[in-house]
Design an enzyme around this catalytic site. Structure first.
Site, short mmCIF file in Angstrom:
data_model
loop_
_atom_site.label_atom_id
_atom_site.label_comp_id
_atom_site.label_asym_id
_atom_site.label_seq_id
_atom_site.Cartn_x
_atom_site.Cartn_y
_atom_site.Cartn_z
N ASN A 131 -5.96 12.24 0.11
CA ASN A 131 -5.11 11.41 0.97
C ASN A 131 -6.02 10.59 1.88
O ASN A 131 -7.25 10.70 1.84
CB ASN A 131 -4.16 12.29 1.80
CG ASN A 131 -3.07 11.48 2.48
OD1 ASN A 131 -2.42 10.64 1.86
ND2 ASN A 131 -2.87 11.70 3.77
N GLN A 149 -3.36 2.46 10.00
CA GLN A 149 -2.04 2.50 9.37
C GLN A 149 -1.04 3.32 10.17
O GLN A 149 0.15 3.05 10.16
CB GLN A 149 -2.14 3.06 7.95
CG GLN A 149 -2.88 2.17 6.97
CD GLN A 149 -4.34 2.56 6.81
OE1 GLN A 149 -4.96 3.05 7.76
NE2 GLN A 149 -4.90 2.38 5.62
N ARG A 163 -6.85 -0.52 -7.57
CA ARG A 163 -7.15 0.61 -6.67
C ARG A 163 -7.45 1.82 -7.56
O ARG A 163 -6.65 2.14 -8.44
CB ARG A 163 -5.98 0.96 -5.75
CG ARG A 163 -5.45 -0.13 -4.83
CD ARG A 163 -6.28 -0.40 -3.60
NE ARG A 163 -6.62 0.73 -2.77
CZ ARG A 163 -5.88 1.21 -1.76
NH1 ARG A 163 -4.71 0.69 -1.49
NH2 ARG A 163 -6.32 2.21 -1.02
N ASP A 202 -2.27 10.59 -2.30
CA ASP A 202 -2.50 9.56 -3.31
C ASP A 202 -2.80 10.16 -4.67
O ASP A 202 -2.61 9.50 -5.69
CB ASP A 202 -3.65 8.65 -2.87
CG ASP A 202 -3.20 7.68 -1.79
OD1 ASP A 202 -2.94 6.52 -2.11
OD2 ASP A 202 -3.10 8.11 -0.62
N ARG A 251 0.85 -1.18 0.00
CA ARG A 251 0.00 0.00 0.00
C ARG A 251 0.89 1.24 0.00
O ARG A 251 2.09 1.15 0.18
CB ARG A 251 -0.94 -0.01 1.21
CG ARG A 251 -0.29 -0.46 2.49
CD ARG A 251 -0.79 0.23 3.69
NE ARG A 251 -0.64 1.67 3.61
CZ ARG A 251 0.50 2.33 3.82
NH1 ARG A 251 1.62 1.69 4.10
NH2 ARG A 251 0.55 3.64 3.73
#
Length: 356
Positions: free
Chosen positions: A254, A203, A97, A244, A53
């Site tokens: 994000n 995370q 994704r 991202d 990821r």
């Protein structure tokens, strides 16, 4: 070899298939284990399940995944047939994704190799392997450059806050948002880091805290709802996060929870920085309103410790689980890339920074 290295690749050799070797981030921090992918389906699943990821790491993994396409260079397959197979792989991996633009950037680089190639099928495979390795190597250089540029903004800070994981686990090394911390640490300036827990998949608590602790950088985990209180107490000098996807006007997508963090930072007059490579920018999108936001399974909220643990909400109650949110550029103090710093970003500044 470093057991905590995010991505490794072993090329095909003497009849042995190529292997994409990933640190399984779904098992951290409890277990340090690796997942080896030898097929395209395994690679797609690993990206989708967050075994690997972080936007840059997803792009690297997908590039290597293309090389796992079962094209037999020794068979009578024609070049057009092989190219069609590689394009099919690229299209499939692109569905893993939807938000992280680095995925599409890396796959576009691989597609360009396929489309422009004329020669033996075996050589095409070697060209693709070379390109994937180049993408991986470029990312290492990007991490160091972002670390160097970001360190100038954090040099006077004693404590910073970050969200999700934008460190070595999300890239090839050092990361994006954490890169300035590693740079300063290497220079003898150690920051205290507050890592937002980052619900629902934690995370920050699982990954950021783990890797900073491993590196000897002081880190304290706080739940997402504690951030504002810590800012009000004057315990946070700056906030720095990754991204991202970044739109042409500087709006940032994000991990979910970034937007309220930016609002809190603005209210408390704390600088809010976003660190990302230029391949995270999507100049085709005028604003963040156009960024596709991935909607993930409700189970991640219902069973935060896994589906074998007790359910955390009543039966029959609806759940919303967007993976990302969008922070408007007006809340961003500066964007940090491998090329430098964009202060108070807007469309003109972003386009000038990216170049033609």
């Amino acid at each position: 070899m470093n057991e905590a290295e995010t991505i490794r690749y072993h090329a095909a050799h003497n009849g042995r298939p190529a292997e994409l070797d990933l640190l399984d981030q779904t098992k951290l921090p409890g277990t340090l284990t690796r997942l080896v992918c030898t097929t395209i389906d395994q690679t797609h699943d690993a990206i989708q399940r967050l075994v690997v990821r972080g936007a840059p790491a997803i792009g690297i993994a997908a590039a290597y995944g293309v090389t796992l396409t079962p094209v037999d260079a020794e068979s009578n397959s024609s070049l057009p047939e092989a190219q069609a197979q590689y394009r099919q792989t690229i299209d499939f991996l692109a569905t893993s994704r939807p938000t992280a633009v680095n995925l599409f950037w890396a796959l576009d680089r691989m597609r360009a190799i396929v489309d422009d190639f004329s020669g033996p099928v075996a050589e095409l495979r070697e060209r693709l392997v070379t390109e994937a390795i180049r993408i991986h190597d470029d990312d290492r250089q990007m991490c160091r450059s972002i670390g160097r540029h970001g360190a100038t903004l954090l040099a006077d800070c004693k404590s910073v806050m970050t969200h999700c994981n934008a460190g070595s686990l999300a890239t090839s090394m050092w990361g994006t948002a954490l890169a300035p911390m590693y740079h300063l640490h290497e220079s003898g300036h150690s920051l205290e880091v507050f890592a937002d827990e980052t619900r629902p998949l934690l995370q920050g608590a699982r990954l950021t805290a783990w890797e900073l602790h491993q590196a000897g950088i002081p880190v304290t985990v706080c739940t997402d709802s504690m951030s504002g209180s810590l800012m009000r107490q004057g315990r946070v000098d700056a906030v720095i996060v990754g991204a991202d996807r970044i739109a042409a006007n500087g709006d940032v997508a994000n991990k979910i929870g970034t937007y309220p963090l930016a609002v809190l930072a603005k209210y408390h007059n704390i600088p809010f920085y976003v660190a990302a490579p230029t391949n995270t920018f999507d100049p085709e999108l005028e604003s963040g309103d156009l960024i596709p936001i991935e909607q993930r399974s409700a189970d991640e909220v219902l069973y935060p410790c896994g589906t074998d643990s007790p359910r955390q909400t009543p039966e029959g109650v609806a759940v919303v689980n967007p993976a990302f949110d969008v922070t408007p550029a007006e809340l961003v103090t500066a964007l940090i890339t491998e090329k430098g710093v964009i202060s108070e970003p807007d469309t003109a500044k972003v386009r000038a920074h990216l170049g033609p």
